[in-house]
Design a protein around this motif. Structure first.
Motif, short mmCIF file in Angstrom:
data_model
loop_
_atom_site.label_atom_id
_atom_site.label_comp_id
_atom_site.label_asym_id
_atom_site.label_seq_id
_atom_site.Cartn_x
_atom_site.Cartn_y
_atom_site.Cartn_z
N GLY A 104 0.81 -1.21 0.00
CA GLY A 104 0.00 0.00 0.00
C GLY A 104 0.84 1.26 0.00
O GLY A 104 2.03 1.25 0.33
N GLN A 105 0.20 2.38 -0.35
CA GLN A 105 0.88 3.68 -0.31
C GLN A 105 1.04 4.11 1.13
O GLN A 105 0.14 3.92 1.96
N CYS A 106 2.19 4.70 1.45
CA CYS A 106 2.46 5.12 2.82
C CYS A 106 3.10 6.51 2.88
O CYS A 106 3.59 6.92 3.93
N GLY A 107 3.14 7.21 1.77
CA GLY A 107 3.73 8.54 1.78
C GLY A 107 3.69 9.16 0.41
O GLY A 107 3.30 8.54 -0.58
N GLY A 108 4.09 10.43 0.34
CA GLY A 108 4.10 11.17 -0.91
C GLY A 108 3.41 12.50 -0.75
O GLY A 108 2.59 12.69 0.17
N GLU A 109 3.74 13.44 -1.61
CA GLU A 109 3.18 14.77 -1.54
C GLU A 109 1.64 14.72 -1.61
O GLU A 109 1.06 14.12 -2.50
N GLY A 136 -2.80 9.49 4.42
CA GLY A 136 -3.05 8.21 5.07
C GLY A 136 -1.94 7.80 6.02
O GLY A 136 -1.02 8.58 6.32
N PRO A 137 -1.97 6.55 6.50
CA PRO A 137 -0.95 6.07 7.44
C PRO A 137 0.43 6.02 6.79
O PRO A 137 0.56 5.70 5.61
N THR A 138 1.44 6.36 7.57
CA THR A 138 2.81 6.43 7.06
C THR A 138 3.71 5.33 7.61
O THR A 138 4.91 5.34 7.38
#
Length: 245
Positions: free
Chosen positions: A26-31, A35-37
């Motif tokens: 899953g995605q956990c960061g980015g500009e 959501g959860p990191t």
């Protein structure tokens, strides 16, 4: 509902959000990401590009969640890369701000982007994890390979006529004059104003007589009317410490 029960509910919701974790892959960061990191156990939030970090297995390289490509903002150029060190597994240790690029499905599962002749200009191929090259995509849309301390730039051949369905990718010591590479999430895409493509993330891998997995831009739809002898692929950034099979 009383004021005290509302307060308890809000507190529980806050605690649940604070302790939420992104799932595997899953995605956990980015500009702009809210959501959860952090990731579930056994998975690490790994930097891919300024807009996307993803939960991957294993241990992330140092500062991988916060490092950014060494580009000069607005210039579209990279700084001269440093030479990379070699890990015990055989592949080079990923340098800060770079990514490996690999296919993720058969028949080229976890074959990595590199030069046909390692660290040299010439055809782009997918090859062994042990010889995986490392890459940046600049703000000007150049796909740049760190070839043992020298920049090599990805070039896509010109389309000879409207019947051509695939374009060869090669490496050169000079930047490409046309075409734009980009990351969409962790997926590598290519576009050019003069060619309309149904999918900008569609690639082809076509082995030559010697078995080299030559890389091409697919001008058709993914997994549709695949040229004989070729395989449809998408290729993706991978920011684990070393290239893995």
């Amino acid at each position: 509902m009383t004021k005290s029960s509302i307060a308890v509910a809000l507190a529980l919701a806050f605690i649940g959000q604070a302790f939420a974790q992104a799932p595997a892959w899953g995605q956990c960061g980015g500009e702009g990401f809210s959501g959860p990191t952090t990731c579930v156990s056994g998975w690490v939030c790994t930097y891919s590009n300024p807009f996307y970090s993803q939960c991957l297995q294993g241990t992330a390289p140092p500062s991988s969640s916060t490092s950014t490509p060494s580009t000069t903002p607005g210039s579209g150029t990279t700084t001269k890369p440093t030479t990379t060190t070699t890990a015990s597994g055989g592949s080079a240790t990923l340098a800060p701000g770079y990514s490996f690029i690999r296919a993720v499905e058969d028949p080229n599962f976890h074959q990595y982007l590199q030069s046909k002749t390692l660290n040299s200009p010439g055809p782009a191929v997918l090859g062994s994890p042990s010889t995986a090259a490392q890459f940046q995509i600049t703000s000007a849309g150049q796909l740049v390979q760190n070839a043992a301390g020298t920049n090599l730039y990805a070039h896509v051949e010109d389309r000879a006529n409207s019947t051509v369905v695939k374009l060869a990718v090669s490496w050169s010591t000079t930047p490409a004059a046309s075409g734009t590479f980009m990351f969409s999430g962790d997926t590598v895409e290519w576009s050019i104003p003069t060619i309309s493509r149904p999918q900008t993330n569609a690639w082809l891998v076509c082995p030559d007589a010697a078995g080299n997995r030559l890389l091409y831009i697919n001008l058709g739809a993914y997994d549709y009317m695949t040229p004989a002898g070729c395989a449809d692929e998408t290729i993706h950034a991978y920011t684990g410490a070393t290239a893995t099979a």
